[in-house]
Enzyme design. Sequence first.
Site, PDB file in Angstrom:
ATOM      1  N   ASP A 117       0.799  -1.224   0.000  1.00  0.00           N
ATOM      2  CA  ASP A 117       0.000   0.000   0.000  1.00  0.00           C
ATOM      3  C   ASP A 117       0.834   1.278   0.000  1.00  0.00           C
ATOM      4  O   ASP A 117       0.302   2.354   0.268  1.00  0.00           O
ATOM      5  CB  ASP A 117      -0.944  -0.011   1.217  1.00  0.00           C
ATOM      6  CG  ASP A 117      -2.082  -0.992   1.013  1.00  0.00           C
ATOM      7  OD1 ASP A 117      -2.661  -1.005  -0.086  1.00  0.00           O
ATOM      8  OD2 ASP A 117      -2.387  -1.750   1.954  1.00  0.00           O
ATOM      9  N   ASP A 177      -6.920  -3.766  -5.918  1.00  0.00           N
ATOM     10  CA  ASP A 177      -6.528  -2.485  -5.312  1.00  0.00           C
ATOM     11  C   ASP A 177      -5.088  -2.103  -5.667  1.00  0.00           C
ATOM     12  O   ASP A 177      -4.719  -0.930  -5.699  1.00  0.00           O
ATOM     13  CB  ASP A 177      -6.622  -2.556  -3.775  1.00  0.00           C
ATOM     14  CG  ASP A 177      -7.753  -3.391  -3.234  1.00  0.00           C
ATOM     15  OD1 ASP A 177      -8.196  -4.316  -3.937  1.00  0.00           O
ATOM     16  OD2 ASP A 177      -8.183  -3.148  -2.107  1.00  0.00           O
TER      17      ASP A 177
HETATM   18  N1  GLY Z   1      -7.243  -1.593  -0.167  1.00  0.00           N
HETATM   19  C1  GLY Z   1      -8.217  -1.910   0.752  1.00  0.00           C
HETATM   20  C2  GLY Z   1      -9.612  -1.492   0.473  1.00  0.00           C
HETATM   21  O1  GLY Z   1      -9.987  -0.995  -0.558  1.00  0.00           O
HETATM   22  O2  GLY Z   1     -10.377  -1.696   1.376  1.00  0.00           O
END
Ligand code: GLY
Length: 400
Positions: A117, A177
């Site tokens: 992330d 994501d």
């Molecule tokens: N990347 C985590 C979400 O979208 O909850």
Amino acid sequence: MRKQFILGLFIPALLLSSCNADQQESISAVLERGLTRSTEQALLMAKELEGQEGKLPKTINKEGNLETSTYSWWCSGFFPGELWYLYENNPTEELKKYAELFTDRVEPAKNLTNTHDLGFMINCSFGNGYRITKNPAYKDIMITGANSLATRYNPTIGVIRSWDFNKDVWQFPVIIDNMMNLEFFTWASRATGDSRFKEMALSHADKTIQHHFRKDNSSYHVVSYDTITGVPHKKQTHQGLADESAWARGQAWALYGYTMMYRETAEPIYLEQARCIAQFIMNHPNLPEDKIPYWDFDDPKIPDVPRDASAAAIIASALIELSQMDNGQFGKDCLTLAEQQLRSLTSPDYLAEKGTNRFFVLMHSTGHLPGNSEVDVPLSYADYYYVEALLRMKKVIGGK
Ligand code: GLY
């Protein structure tokens, strides 16, 4: 040659309903109201957390209290990034002071190698700060962060690893994501002159087109790759309703990710993928009248299920950018849907009154429903992409 798409290219003000017969509020008034409220709430939040060292806003917990995180939570960069956007819109010393203060709190994330992330964490905070201020210290932090993220790239499979948990189930999990982190790599490639970053971004995006999408152009949440053969051995969900369902925020990340990758690379395959995803979303029979998606497009209990305002904000922001890449009806349709979403989000149904909602801007997002976590709550990323979308739309209509 690298093509740059500039918001506002196609004079889409013509497409926007600035007024209609029943005296609909002008879109510029909607945008200004959203930005004013966002600024008020963000400043209240900043003042509340100013003295709480290292803390960044996350959501509201089940007891109704503000829940915070430190730099290591995946959402740490969103509040600083939102402050930078608000400063860009309204360059006051107070907004700058807080943008810098909360950005600094994210700095230790630059050394993390246990998360994919880092794009969200570092690029949304330091990335926006660097774009606006050109502070050289921010650039150094970002390059360190990009190198940390690069440690998660597997050259055999050609993708970045998302998660390290569930190792007995997933050999090499990649979630949709993860497309969002690729902008950090294309930036790093330009900033350092090291083409390796861009190559990793291209490979990850190409593999994801190959393996993450179903025939109807909806996306799986998790695809796990076999580390020896490099092909998927599992396609599942983690935050959606079912392995074969369309989790709303996953579709939003996919749309935003491919739109961004087309902006960054001018590769037509990414534009085509973004168009397909947008069509899946805009034509979906379960997209409600106010255009704020339910948390999962396939929940059989619709309409009696939570919405996800964060998905709407991400989709709106992406559609505004996508609308500028298409001079025909499709571009107009993208902008129309984004405008509808922004009108809904800026209505009392979703936009918090000043001083309420524990100083978050939007209500009614859903983080992880199957985990019974963050259901129908504010989320820092809903606010970030909402403000981004307001600013993108403001640019498109040229301040009208
Ligand atoms: N990347 C985590 C979400 O979208 O909850």
